[in-house]
Design a protein around this motif. Structure first.
Motif, PDB file in Angstrom:
ATOM      1  N   LYS A   1       1.135  -1.211  -0.205  1.00 27.29           N
ATOM      2  CA  LYS A   1       0.300  -0.004   0.285  1.00 27.29           C
ATOM      3  C   LYS A   1       0.879   1.158  -0.224  1.00 27.29           C
ATOM      4  O   LYS A   1       0.232   2.070  -0.483  1.00 27.29           O
ATOM      5  CB  LYS A   1      -0.959   0.584   1.493  1.00 27.29           C
ATOM      6  CG  LYS A   1      -2.240  -1.116   0.976  1.00 27.29           C
ATOM      7  CD  LYS A   1      -3.054  -0.512   1.958  1.00 27.29           C
ATOM      8  CE  LYS A   1      -3.856  -1.990   2.438  1.00 27.29           C
ATOM      9  NZ  LYS A   1      -4.817  -1.868   3.389  1.00 27.29           N
ATOM     10  N   THR A   2       1.920   1.472   0.867  1.00 24.99           N
ATOM     11  CA  THR A   2       3.294   2.184   0.621  1.00 24.99           C
ATOM     12  C   THR A   2       3.309   2.583  -0.789  1.00 24.99           C
ATOM     13  O   THR A   2       3.611   3.807  -1.591  1.00 24.99           O
ATOM     14  CB  THR A   2       3.827   2.156   1.651  1.00 24.99           C
ATOM     15  OG1 THR A   2       3.583   2.214   2.915  1.00 24.99           O
ATOM     16  CG2 THR A   2       5.100   2.924   1.396  1.00 24.99           C
TER      17      THR A   2
ATOM     18  N   LYS B   1      -0.007   4.031  -3.770  1.00 29.21           N
ATOM     19  CA  LYS B   1      -0.713   4.714  -2.908  1.00 29.21           C
ATOM     20  C   LYS B   1      -1.987   4.654  -3.869  1.00 29.21           C
ATOM     21  O   LYS B   1      -3.067   4.985  -2.814  1.00 29.21           O
ATOM     22  CB  LYS B   1      -0.309   6.023  -3.460  1.00 29.21           C
ATOM     23  CG  LYS B   1       1.300   6.361  -2.152  1.00 29.21           C
ATOM     24  CD  LYS B   1       1.392   7.721  -2.522  1.00 29.21           C
ATOM     25  CE  LYS B   1       2.706   7.233  -1.430  1.00 29.21           C
ATOM     26  NZ  LYS B   1       4.241   6.005  -1.134  1.00 29.21           N
TER      27      LYS B   1
ATOM     28  N   GLY C   1      -3.850   2.527  -5.321  1.00 27.41           N
ATOM     29  CA  GLY C   1      -4.589   0.803  -5.173  1.00 27.41           C
ATOM     30  C   GLY C   1      -3.809   0.262  -5.983  1.00 27.41           C
ATOM     31  O   GLY C   1      -3.032   0.710  -7.307  1.00 27.41           O
TER      32      GLY C   1
ATOM     33  N   ALA D   1      -2.466  -5.537  -4.064  1.00 26.55           N
ATOM     34  CA  ALA D   1      -2.819  -5.103  -2.796  1.00 26.55           C
ATOM     35  C   ALA D   1      -4.504  -5.425  -2.033  1.00 26.55           C
ATOM     36  O   ALA D   1      -4.742  -6.160  -1.636  1.00 26.55           O
ATOM     37  CB  ALA D   1      -2.718  -3.337  -1.674  1.00 26.55           C
ATOM     38  N   THR D   2      -5.260  -5.619  -3.219  1.00 27.15           N
ATOM     39  CA  THR D   2      -6.927  -6.075  -3.150  1.00 27.15           C
ATOM     40  C   THR D   2      -6.549  -7.232  -2.804  1.00 27.15           C
ATOM     41  O   THR D   2      -7.024  -8.174  -2.022  1.00 27.15           O
ATOM     42  CB  THR D   2      -7.240  -5.712  -4.141  1.00 27.15           C
ATOM     43  OG1 THR D   2      -7.612  -4.443  -4.562  1.00 27.15           O
ATOM     44  CG2 THR D   2      -8.565  -6.223  -4.590  1.00 27.15           C
TER      45      THR D   2
END
Length: 168
Positions: free
Chosen positions: A129-130, A133, A135, A139-140
């Motif tokens: 996530k970093t 940013k 998305g 990440a999902t």
């Protein structure tokens, strides 16, 4: 006379080392043989030949140990073979080459969930996530895997059945 011989030998050593260093490829150039072996491994994996793909990837890494894609793919295969510890290790090797490799971070996080290392998996998700940013799919996907949790542990054989076994 002895000092002169040592000085000449040292000068030749420095010249040899400096010329060999200048002949090395930059880190971003992989050996083409290693790249080709990864391509072949992808084909073997797609055909369901995980053992053959694994062998090709090990060879690719022997040819060029900087081939991050080979580390990620061999880790993916380890996960497919239900070997999350091995997968975590190989994703870690890819992350040593590029700590921001999203595929390696996601894959390692998923393997950590399979091992029950939820806190470490969440650390990988935070790092993803970093990095992205706005998305991203990694990440999902990892968030969904974490939400699902580790797979259930296999049930051991019935204890009552083992107690009835006669002891010698």
């Amino acid at each position: 006379m002895r000092f002169t011989t040592i000085s000449v030998a040292a000068a030749l050593l420095v010249l040899t080392v400096s010329s060999s260093l200048s002949a090395q490829r930059p880190d971003n150039q992989l050996d083409p043989r290693s790249v080709e072996l990864v391509r072949q491994a992808r084909g073997a994996q797609a055909a369901g030949n995980l053992g053959g793909a694994n062998d090709l990837l090990e060879t690719a890494l022997a040819v060029d140990p900087r081939n991050r894609e080979a580390f990620v793919l061999i880790a993916d295969i380890a996960r497919a073979q239900n070997l999350p510890g091995k997968a975590i290790r190989f994703y870690g090797e890819a992350l040593k080459l590029d700590p921001n490799d999203l595929a390696a971070l996601r894959g390692q996080g998923e393997a950590m969930v399979a091992k029950g290392a939820m806190t470490r998996a969440k650390d990988n998700l935070a790092k993803i996530k970093t990095i992205c940013k706005a998305g991203c799919a990694e990440a999902t996907t990892l968030a969904a895997t974490i939400a699902k949790g580790p797979p259930p542990t296999p049930v051991a054989a019935n204890d009552a059945a083992t107690k009835d076994v006669a002891k010698p």
